[in-house]
Write a protein that holds these residues in place. Structure first.
Motif, PDB file in Angstrom:
ATOM      1  N   THR A 130       0.820  -1.218   0.000  1.00  0.00           N
ATOM      2  CA  THR A 130       0.000   0.000   0.000  1.00  0.00           C
ATOM      3  C   THR A 130       0.852   1.266   0.000  1.00  0.00           C
ATOM      4  O   THR A 130       0.321   2.353   0.167  1.00  0.00           O
ATOM      5  N   ARG A 131       2.149   1.116  -0.180  1.00  0.00           N
ATOM      6  CA  ARG A 131       3.039   2.273  -0.281  1.00  0.00           C
ATOM      7  C   ARG A 131       4.038   2.021  -1.401  1.00  0.00           C
ATOM      8  O   ARG A 131       4.529   0.909  -1.569  1.00  0.00           O
ATOM      9  N   ARG A 253      -1.703  18.353   1.454  1.00  0.00           N
ATOM     10  CA  ARG A 253      -2.162  17.583   2.619  1.00  0.00           C
ATOM     11  C   ARG A 253      -3.551  16.994   2.434  1.00  0.00           C
ATOM     12  O   ARG A 253      -3.913  16.022   3.107  1.00  0.00           O
ATOM     13  N   ARG A 256      -3.582  13.175   1.642  1.00  0.00           N
ATOM     14  CA  ARG A 256      -2.991  12.197   2.559  1.00  0.00           C
ATOM     15  C   ARG A 256      -4.025  11.269   3.197  1.00  0.00           C
ATOM     16  O   ARG A 256      -3.660  10.313   3.864  1.00  0.00           O
ATOM     17  N   SER A 257      -5.295  11.550   3.016  1.00  0.00           N
ATOM     18  CA  SER A 257      -6.331  10.737   3.651  1.00  0.00           C
ATOM     19  C   SER A 257      -6.248   9.294   3.162  1.00  0.00           C
ATOM     20  O   SER A 257      -6.186   9.050   1.953  1.00  0.00           O
ATOM     21  N   PRO A 258      -6.253   8.327   4.074  1.00  0.00           N
ATOM     22  CA  PRO A 258      -6.158   6.918   3.657  1.00  0.00           C
ATOM     23  C   PRO A 258      -7.538   6.282   3.495  1.00  0.00           C
ATOM     24  O   PRO A 258      -8.453   6.535   4.273  1.00  0.00           O
ATOM     25  N   THR A 263      -3.443   5.928   0.213  1.00  0.00           N
ATOM     26  CA  THR A 263      -3.782   7.345   0.322  1.00  0.00           C
ATOM     27  C   THR A 263      -4.478   7.794  -0.960  1.00  0.00           C
ATOM     28  O   THR A 263      -4.405   7.130  -2.000  1.00  0.00           O
ATOM     29  N   ASP A 266      -2.136   7.949  -3.849  1.00  0.00           N
ATOM     30  CA  ASP A 266      -1.861   6.681  -4.531  1.00  0.00           C
ATOM     31  C   ASP A 266      -3.003   6.298  -5.460  1.00  0.00           C
ATOM     32  O   ASP A 266      -2.768   5.751  -6.549  1.00  0.00           O
ATOM     33  N   THR A 320       3.338  12.665  -0.742  1.00  0.00           N
ATOM     34  CA  THR A 320       2.473  13.722  -0.256  1.00  0.00           C
ATOM     35  C   THR A 320       3.239  14.658   0.667  1.00  0.00           C
ATOM     36  O   THR A 320       4.236  14.282   1.284  1.00  0.00           O
TER      37      THR A 320
END
Length: 448
Positions: A130-131, A253, A256-258, A263, A266, A320
């Motif tokens: 996930t990253r 910013r 950045r919410s997942p 996120t 992504d 981010t």
């Protein structure tokens, strides 16, 4: 020490030793049992020695190999395989522990397999990163037990492997394959009927049944007429090509919410990669611009070989930031570097109408020179809250606040539409399909 380092004791041995302790205690109370327990214990020690000899007499009694791709696809289930080969002359039980990267935060990658003599086995499993970034795999640990099952011998293979996690190229390939076979509807992409035809002339050719009679070229027909009768000639058109398509990705910013481990950035990166590939397949030119409180990277639109690889490399390095996005710099960069009218797909997120209105002057200026498509996200957690029942006053209060935020999202769509700005309000998991749908719709309407 080299002999004892790979040596481990199995649970069967511990349980058997516990049984002998209890047997010796019982023999203390019943002396007649003591000789029998002694003989049994000597036999047990002999079996331990035999088990160790069976496991260690062969220097390489087992072979293992991990097969992992050179690149992993972010947000997708990536297949991995561990191959086992039993080189012992007898059946063995194995326990395989794969040391996966710490980013996965998993401690359950344990597999058990029974291999007959000289048998080969493949163990397959999947990992979902996930990253983006570099992931380091450790060793493949294989613990081998003989049929006696008293001792274990540990083998270690594949000592360290560095793997890069890239934007979702598996999803990109899926869309590419479905587009090539006209099956995009399987992933939610609608079939869109092209309205009219494009204005890019291709050639004059003879009329065939089914052609649009409005495209008959009467002058060419008159020139090519013969005594046996006139042969109708029509103007043939082709889809307009080489239209610039830019993905503008907000790294501020608000991204950045997942959601489900990924996120918003992504999700936007994965959708941008898929859309860029579809645009290149449609013979358009794909470009990229990333930004936050300052401009990140600008990749001019192009459709030459290697453009998709350049886009993937740029997307791979994006991160981010915690600062607020500077849309004035975005407008200045677009005005300076993108001179031809283009389709701009702006991936960002607005939570309130006031937040959107602060950036509205710059969005209107972008829409004046280009076809602007603003893509922002529904709050899926908020939607789940609105679908829940309200058993008490606190739940009613929370639901009322949630409905206010949901209403503001719809107001943002409405207000942007008043200025001719195209919008997509979508859940993160539906972002790619909705974006491709909108792109194909705009092409079908000859807006780009």
């Amino acid at each position: 020490m080299n002999f004892f380092r790979p040596l481990f004791i199995s649970l069967r041995l511990w349980f058997t030793l516990t049984g002998f302790v209890l047997a010796f205690v019982l023999a203390y109370a019943v002396p007649l049992l003591f000789p029998l327990v002694q003989v049994a214990f000597v036999v047990f020690l002999f079996l331990i020695g035999l088990d160790g000899w069976l496991l260690f007499r062969t220097e390489a009694g087992l072979f293992a190999r991990r097969e992992v791709p050179d690149r992993l696809s972010n947000g997708d289930q990536n297949p991995l395989t561990v191959y086992l080969e039993n080189r012992y002359a007898f059946r063995v039980d194995t326990e395989v522990i794969d040391e996966i990267p710490f980013q996965f935060q998993r401690r359950d990658v344990l597999f058990r397999a029974q291999l007959q003599a000289r048998e080969t086995r493949a163990i397959r499993y999947e990992l979902r990163p996930t990253r983006r970034g570099e992931y380091s795999f450790g060793a493949v640990n294989v613990f081998v037990l003989s049929p006696l099952g008293l001792l274990k011998r540990r083998y270690q293979f594949e000592q360290g492997k560095l793997v890069a996690v890239y934007p979702s190229f598996l999803q990109m390939r899926q869309y590419e394959l479905l587009a090539a076979t006209n099956r995009l509807n399987e992933v939610g992409v609608k079939r869109i009927r092209r309205l009219g035809h494009s204005t890019e002339f291709e050639q004059v050719r003879p009329y065939t049944t089914g052609d649009d009679v409005r495209t008959v070229n009467w002058k060419a027909t008159a020139r090519r007429s013969d005594p046996r009768g006139a042969s109708l000639q029509i103007n043939a058109y082709q889809d307009e090509r080489s239209q610039p398509v830019y993905c503008l990705i907000d790294k501020g910013r608000v991204m950045r919410s997942p959601f489900e481990g990924l996120t918003l950035l992504d999700y936007a990166i994965n959708a941008s990669l898929v859309l860029s590939n579809i645009a290149l397949l449609k013979q358009d030119r794909a470009g990229l611009l990333t930004f936050s409180d300052h401009i990140g990277q600008l990749l001019p639109a192009d459709r030459r070989a290697g453009q998709l690889l350049k886009i993937m490399e740029v997307l791979y390095r994006q991160k981010t930031r915690f600062q607020e996005t500077d849309y004035e710099s975005v407008y200045a960069t677009v005005r300076t570097n993108i001179r031809q009218r283009s389709l701009l797909l702006l991936f960002t997120n607005f939570e309130t109408v006031s937040g959107m209105q602060r950036q509205l002057p710059y969005l209107r200026r972008l829409a004046k020179d280009h076809l602007l498509l603003v893509i922002f996200f529904e709050n899926t957690e908020l939607r789940a809250l609105l679908d829940q029942p309200t058993p008490d006053t606190e739940a009613i209060y929370l639901k009322t606040i949630g409905e206010k935020f949901a209403y503001e999202k719809k107001q943002i769509v409405k207000e942007l539409g008043q200025y001719g700005i195209q919008t997509i309000l979508t859940a993160p998991e539906n972002l790619t399909a909705n974006t491709v749908n909108k792109y194909l719709e705009l092409k079908a309407r000859n807006m780009i």
